[in-house]
Design an enzyme around this catalytic site. Structure first.
Site, short mmCIF file in Angstrom:
data_model
loop_
_atom_site.label_atom_id
_atom_site.label_comp_id
_atom_site.label_asym_id
_atom_site.label_seq_id
_atom_site.Cartn_x
_atom_site.Cartn_y
_atom_site.Cartn_z
N ARG A 116 0.82 -1.23 0.00
CA ARG A 116 0.00 0.00 0.00
C ARG A 116 0.85 1.27 0.00
O ARG A 116 0.36 2.34 -0.31
CB ARG A 116 -1.00 0.00 1.17
CG ARG A 116 -0.41 0.14 2.54
CD ARG A 116 -1.46 -0.11 3.59
NE ARG A 116 -2.54 0.86 3.53
CZ ARG A 116 -2.47 2.08 4.03
NH1 ARG A 116 -1.38 2.49 4.63
NH2 ARG A 116 -3.51 2.90 3.95
N ASP A 137 -0.85 8.50 7.70
CA ASP A 137 -1.23 7.31 8.47
C ASP A 137 -0.55 7.28 9.82
O ASP A 137 0.54 7.83 9.99
CB ASP A 137 -0.81 6.03 7.73
CG ASP A 137 -1.83 5.62 6.68
OD1 ASP A 137 -2.95 6.13 6.71
OD2 ASP A 137 -1.47 4.78 5.83
#
Ligand code: SAM
Length: 239
Positions: A147, A162
């Site tokens: 990802r 994140d």
């Protein structure tokens, strides 16, 4: 088992779009006995079965050869194990720089120690608990790596914000409706003032990390601005 990784979501698309590639090897295909037996009883007695070192090594040699044909020399060989180093974002970031990785997934009671000693570069764990095979831990690690490869997420879904990417937990997120079950979203998010929003998000990241994962703050040096923002929250919450 790996269908779910290869065929779903953003990570699945990365495989479809050939941003990354995976080859799966079943040790059963590398057995020399009629029963395709990959395990045997442990020397010294005890419960469970142990995966045999010779069969695993034949499987590994084949995987290394295949990677060599694709131009990947000396891939990092990882054994998934509850006894391994606990995986975290830092390690994921390092692994994502490797050209090729080989994941050895154990089953049963585990694998023969001599295979680990002779062939494994690093043992990784997904946490202090035991699952029944190395496949799910491997998929978790591959998902986390893929990802963040270039062109996998849209810029909108950037991984930069994140949790753990900057040593802090993520800030809270809100979407429509504006009011939900008597709770409104924080006013600052409606202000249109991007600087203020950025500061609020940083402050929330710091506050959530302070409350939930103080160990992360111990490992990270705060800037003057970050210290001030966090102190403000600590003072406010004393009242
Ligand atoms: N007897 C082993 C022990 O207590 O350390 C556990 C074996 S477990 C049932 C079978 C396989 O699952 C292991 O060989 C390993 O590949 C994988 N596994 C189990 N828990 C894991 C974890 N927390 N992290 C990574 N792999 C794990």
């Amino acid at each position: 088992m790996f269908d779910i990784l290869i065929n779903f979501g953003v990570v699945g698309r990365a495989f479809t779009n050939k941003i990354c590639d995976i080859e799966l090897y079943n040790p059963r295909d590398f057995t020399t006995n009629n029963y395709k037996k990959v395990d045997d009883k442990p020397f010294g007695g005890g419960a469970g079965m142990i995966m045999k070192p010779d069969i695993l090594e034949n499987t590994l040699i084949s995987a290394i050869e295949q990677l060599k044909n694709k131009g990947v020399i000396n891939p990092l060989k990882i054994y998934l194990s509850p006894k391994g180093e606990k995986i975290n974002q830092n390690l994921i970031n390092k692994l994502s720089l490797e050209k090729g990785l080989i994941f050895v997934c154990g089953r049963y009671e585990g694998i023969d120690e001599r295979f680990i000693e002779n062939n494994v570069d690093i043992e990784l764990s997904i946490g202090d608990f035991v699952v029944s095979g190395g496949e799910l831990p491997t998929m978790i690690i591959i998902d986390a790596i893929v990802r963040q490869l270039p062109n996998v997420l849209n810029s909108e879904d950037s991984v930069i914000a994140d949790s753990f990417m900057n040593g802090l937990l993520d800030y809270p997120h809100y979407t429509t409706p504006r009011e939900y079950k008597g709770k409104n979203i924080p006013n600052v998010l409606l202000s249109g003032n991007h600087k203020q929003i950025e500061l609020w998000r940083l402050q929330m990241s710091l506050w959530h990390t302070y409350k939930r994962r103080p160990d992360l703050l111990e490992q990270r040096k705060l800037t003057d601005l970050e210290s001030r923002l966090l102190q403000e929250m600590i003072e406010q919450n004393k009242k």
